[in-house]
Design an enzyme around this catalytic site. Structure first.
Site, PDB file in Angstrom:
ATOM      1  N   SER A 180      -0.746   2.272   3.320  1.00  0.00           N
ATOM      2  CA  SER A 180      -1.313   3.536   3.115  1.00  0.00           C
ATOM      3  C   SER A 180      -0.777   4.807   3.310  1.00  0.00           C
ATOM      4  CB  SER A 180      -2.737   3.557   3.882  1.00  0.00           C
ATOM      5  OG  SER A 180      -2.509   3.054   5.316  1.00  0.00           O
ATOM      6  N   HIS A 208      -5.730   0.181  -1.295  1.00  0.00           N
ATOM      7  CA  HIS A 208      -4.956   1.259  -2.036  1.00  0.00           C
ATOM      8  C   HIS A 208      -4.485   0.581  -3.395  1.00  0.00           C
ATOM      9  CE1 HIS A 208      -5.226   3.916   1.148  1.00  0.00           C
ATOM     10  NE2 HIS A 208      -5.002   3.132   1.879  1.00  0.00           N
ATOM     11  N   LYS A 239     -12.360   4.238  -2.551  1.00  0.00           N
ATOM     12  CA  LYS A 239     -11.188   4.903  -3.047  1.00  0.00           C
ATOM     13  C   LYS A 239     -11.118   4.741  -4.456  1.00  0.00           C
ATOM     14  CE  LYS A 239      -9.412   4.178   1.581  1.00  0.00           C
ATOM     15  NZ  LYS A 239      -8.889   3.233   2.550  1.00  0.00           N
TER      16      LYS A 239
HETATM   17  C1  LIG Z   1      -9.459   2.895   3.935  1.00  0.00           C
HETATM   18  C2  LIG Z   1      -8.842   1.657   4.107  1.00  0.00           C
HETATM   19  C3  LIG Z   1      -9.752   0.791   4.893  1.00  0.00           C
HETATM   20  C4  LIG Z   1     -11.238   0.982   5.333  1.00  0.00           C
HETATM   21  O1  LIG Z   1     -12.012   0.937   4.069  1.00  0.00           O
HETATM   22  P1  LIG Z   1     -13.396   1.931   4.269  1.00  0.00           P
HETATM   23  O2  LIG Z   1     -14.130   1.439   3.092  1.00  0.00           O
HETATM   24  O3  LIG Z   1     -12.867   3.203   3.987  1.00  0.00           O
HETATM   25  O4  LIG Z   1     -13.845   1.707   5.316  1.00  0.00           O
HETATM   26  C5  LIG Z   1      -9.402  -0.562   5.232  1.00  0.00           C
HETATM   27  N1  LIG Z   1      -7.693  -0.950   4.890  1.00  0.00           N
HETATM   28  C6  LIG Z   1      -6.995   0.331   4.277  1.00  0.00           C
HETATM   29  C7  LIG Z   1      -5.702  -0.217   4.153  1.00  0.00           C
HETATM   30  C8  LIG Z   1      -7.529   1.478   4.095  1.00  0.00           C
HETATM   31  O5  LIG Z   1      -6.547   2.285   3.607  1.00  0.00           O
END
Ligand SMILES: *Cc1c(COP(=O)(O)O)cnc(C)c1O
Length: 393
Positions: A180, A208, A239
């Site tokens: 990320s 991602h 996302k």
């Molecule tokens: C954003 C994210 C999460 C958490 O997901 P949410 O649905 O926002 O709780 C888990 N793992 C990674 C790598 C992320 O970037």
């Protein structure tokens, strides 16, 4: 002040003194390439809405129709009475989309990771985590009570060494598919082969990559054409999918086990059915609109070329995450402030979120950015570089 709260007051002051105190900005209106925050309009490079779907009219309409059909609240956990037809349909669609036998829809990615890890392993078992793993994966590992080792980022040889000497009955390797804060992709083919050889599961967090990588956005496993019984896939839906929630997909028995044992699935009220319908609508668009992924690729190529003269290095990344490594914390924050004063919002990411000396601007691209938006960002960064070097016009 009562002594009860003195401790917080002092700790908060310390955070402020170290410039580590976080604040929120109040956003009004929909998420998109431009954003209104605290009454000011910004060009946004700070969201994970990679495909520009968070305010897509078709998805909004699907959500409204679903609210009319199901109401707004799910009213109970999925295992009691909160699992609606919309959830059932979505789980089937998600499994088919990523090419897995079955999927389970969770409230969000944080809970999906914690629930999956704690259901798969426990005391006496072993977990192996990439050093740059997301906080939710680390928390899941801690909660599981399994023994856990952290291996250097993407270091297959080191991981192999650790797996070879592990005597635990159950082993779980955990990695982000797309990291990320760096935007790089894990060597998933090598990791899968390694886990197969050592009888370990491989949990791939594709927060991602889902929607962005792979044919039709089917995610990182499909990007590499990987299939294996050792794979456990986690995708988030807040996302690139632009909605909310997450899912874990894998072998049918494994997913059934998660439904029986994942505490973050069992002991929480189900996400509203209208959110599941929203994701279904989003999924259809993700699969259909190749131009959205094409826009991301063009954007990444454009930035790579335009930002090459900068004194800061843009990490090589074929994903929507384009990190510009500045190094020094104050400099990164200064650069963020400079851009913000020009109406461009790019977050600075500092240690401990990233390793010391690698403070950066985390530029997030969206398919909704136009060429003009990207030009504005590049112009502002080039101007900032010359201004900071003292030879601004
Ligand atoms: C954003 C994210 C999460 C958490 O997901 P949410 O649905 O926002 O709780 C888990 N793992 C990674 C790598 C992320 O970037």
């Amino acid at each position: 002040m009562t002594s009860h709260h003195l401790h917080f007051h002092q700790s908060l002051s310390e955070l402020s003194a170290q410039s580590l105190r976080r604040t929120r900005r109040v956003v009004d209106g929909p998420q998109g390439p431009t954003l209104e925050a605290d009454g000011v309009k910004y060009l946004s490079f700070c969201s994970n809405d990679y495909l520009g779907l968070a305010s897509h009219p078709g998805i909004v309409d699907a959500t409204i129709s679903a609210a009319r059909r199901y109401g707004v609240g799910a009213a109970a956990s999925a295992l009691i009475s909160g699992h609606a037809q919309a959830h059932e349909t979505l789980e089937r669609e998600l499994a088919d989309f990523v090419g897995m036998p079955r999927a389970l829809y969770f409230s969000n990615g944080y809970m999906a990771n914690i629930g999956a890890i704690t259901a798969l392993v426990g005391a006496g078992d072993a977990i192996f985590l990439d050093r740059l793993s997301h906080a939710s994966l680390i928390d899941g590992a801690r909660l599981s009570r399994a023994e856990f080792s952290v291996y250097p980022h993407n270091d297959i040889a080191r991981l192999e060494h650790l797996l070879a000497k592990c005597r635990s009955p159950r082993k779980l390797v955990i990695t982000d598919a797309v990291f990320s804060m760096d935007g790089d992709i894990a060597p998933l083919a090598a990791l899968t082969a390694l886990c197969e050889r050592h009888g370990a599961w491989l949990l791939v967090d594709d927060a991602h990559g889902f929607g962005v990588l792979g044919p039709q956005g089917r995610g990182s496993l499909q990007h590499f054409g990987l299939q294996s019984d050792c794979l456990v896939y986690m995708g988030t839906l807040g996302k690139a999918a632009g909605v909310a929630g997450a899912f874990v997909a894998g072998h049918a028995d494994l997913v059934e086990w998660l439904m029986q044992r994942a505490r973050t699935y069992m002991f929480t009220t189900a996400n509203p059915a209208m959110m599941a319908s929203a994701v279904s609508a989003s999924l259809a668009i993700i699969g259909r609109d190749e131009w959205r992924r094409e826009r991301l690729r063009e954007g990444a190529a454009y930035l790579g070329q335009r930002l090459a003269p900068l004194p800061w290095k843009l990490l090589p990344s074929s994903t929507a995450i384009q990190p510009l490594i500045v190094g020094d914390n104050q400099k990164a924050r200064g650069l963020m402030g400079h851009l913000r004063s020009r109406g461009i919002w790019v977050p600075a990411i500092c240690p401990p979120t990233v390793p010391k000396g690698t403070a950066r601007l985390r530029i997030s691209l969206s398919a909704a950015h136009t060429n003009e938006h990207l030009e504005q960002l590049a112009d502002a960064l080039l101007y900032a570089a010359s201004a900071l070097a003292g030879d601004a016009p």
